[in-house]
Design a protein around this motif. Sequence first.
Motif: not given
Ligand code: ADP
Length: 487
Positions: A391, A394, A419, A437-439, A445, A451, A454
């Motif tokens: 993450n 990414k 980060d 859940y994804q922001v 995206r 999602g 985490l």
């Molecule tokens: P994915 O990365 O597969 O979308 P995750 O469960 O790892 O799913 O993360 C969920 C969401 O949390 C991500 O889609 C992102 O929007 C947000 N997120 C996670 N880690 C970070 C990070 N280091 N910086 C910014 N946003 C993050």
Amino acid sequence: MALGLEFLDITSFRRLAFFLGTPAGELLKRAVEMAFYLLIVYMIFTEYRQRQRRDYKYLAAGFFALFARNAILSAILFTDVFGPSPFTRFSVALFFLDQTLETIALLSLVSAFLFPVFKERTMRFQGLVALWLVGLGLVHLGLYTLVRNGLVTLNLGEALVDSIQAGVLLLSFFVIRKGAYPNLKFARSVLVAFAVYLAGPLSNVISYLVIGHVDLRLRVLEHPLPFISLFLLLRAVYLNMVDKAGLYSKLKESEETIAREKELSQMKDNFISIVSHELRTPITSMKLYLSLLREGRFGKLSIRQGKAMKTVYDESTRLSDLINDLLTIKKMESGKLELEMSTFDLPEIIDDLYVRIAKEKGLKVVKHANHCLVKGDKNRLKQVFINLMNNAIKFSSKGGKITISCGSSKAEWWLSVSDTGVGIPPADLPKIFDKFYQVEDALTRKNQGIGLGLAIVKQIVELHGGSVDVKSKLGKGSTFTAWIPKT
Ligand code: ADP
């Protein structure tokens, strides 16, 4: 005068007022009041049986007291009208009996509104009400004796009883003013009814103070007041119950919706796990043949074919990672995942492959890895690091910095990945550990993933008895830290 309203002329009104003043008229009034109070008691009691709410119990008791007062008076008036009676309409004893019962009934009713002020101290409240009832009974008896023996005039006796009743009714206004009653809307409409009731005794007291006795015209005018008050009370209780019934049906509706949604989400989960299982076998054999093809086992590939084959292979690896994530989360949720515990040096979970990938993307990587022996499932904890690191890579752009640190205190050890990337909006922070859940919107995206990263991190850390937290500032970066207790 052809309106059919001739009966409304002043003579008819006088006749009606006179009739209501006779024992027969009084009996009619009492009987009608009694029937209405009985209806209210029935309504409240049915409600009380369904909901077991304490205020309904007190309300029912209050209205029952009003009913009882009218029932006793009706019985006495009945014998007066239809046969020989020990009482007559104007006897002092009957007057005081009537007034005593009325005061007691009013006090019971007002108690229904007083009890929320006493909250949990029910016993104290009940004791106090009982004391008041007995006290007021004795005061009335005392007044009766004084009037009978000519020590106090009947006029003064009446005025004193009226002022006691006005005082009792005013008590409820004191309570509502303090905002102690839970359902204010209901309490307000009941208070309006009480106010109408109050107008009678209050104007009697004023009349006594001004002219030394209660004006007869005033008495005639007061006739309809208890009736109006009664209708208002009935209306308030009825509306309150209809209101409750509405709320109750809404509650039932939302309970049904939740149950339906739960069932739907269960079906979705089952569907995902079946599909993932079914996909795993063909993907595994596809990957096997792809690697054989890439190695040239089925004939030499041109450079362009080799490049295309690499892309297909990388994508199938991504697909199988996704499927593995889905199966892992399913296994964890069903409690079937068992940890393989071992003791190892904490920095061993920092996989250098991901440090390299970060550097290839143009990110600076700083490591503060303190050596310490910890106990846990090393592979699963490595997965925690990989998901957090993935993450961080990414969501950061070229020129950013990733700080990896781990260490231990007396009771726990931690791993944190920080980060300087896009950051997470505060409103999304509580939800990012939820499955899927994804922001960013899935359709717009740029980053890969579904999602689950985490959600897996959280499950693994919690299986170790620990917790994971996040601090983030939009546009500035995020820090994820996993805390795991040593024992
Ligand atoms: P994915 O990365 O597969 O979308 P995750 O469960 O790892 O799913 O993360 C969920 C969401 O949390 C991500 O889609 C992102 O929007 C947000 N997120 C996670 N880690 C970070 C990070 N280091 N910086 C910014 N946003 C993050």
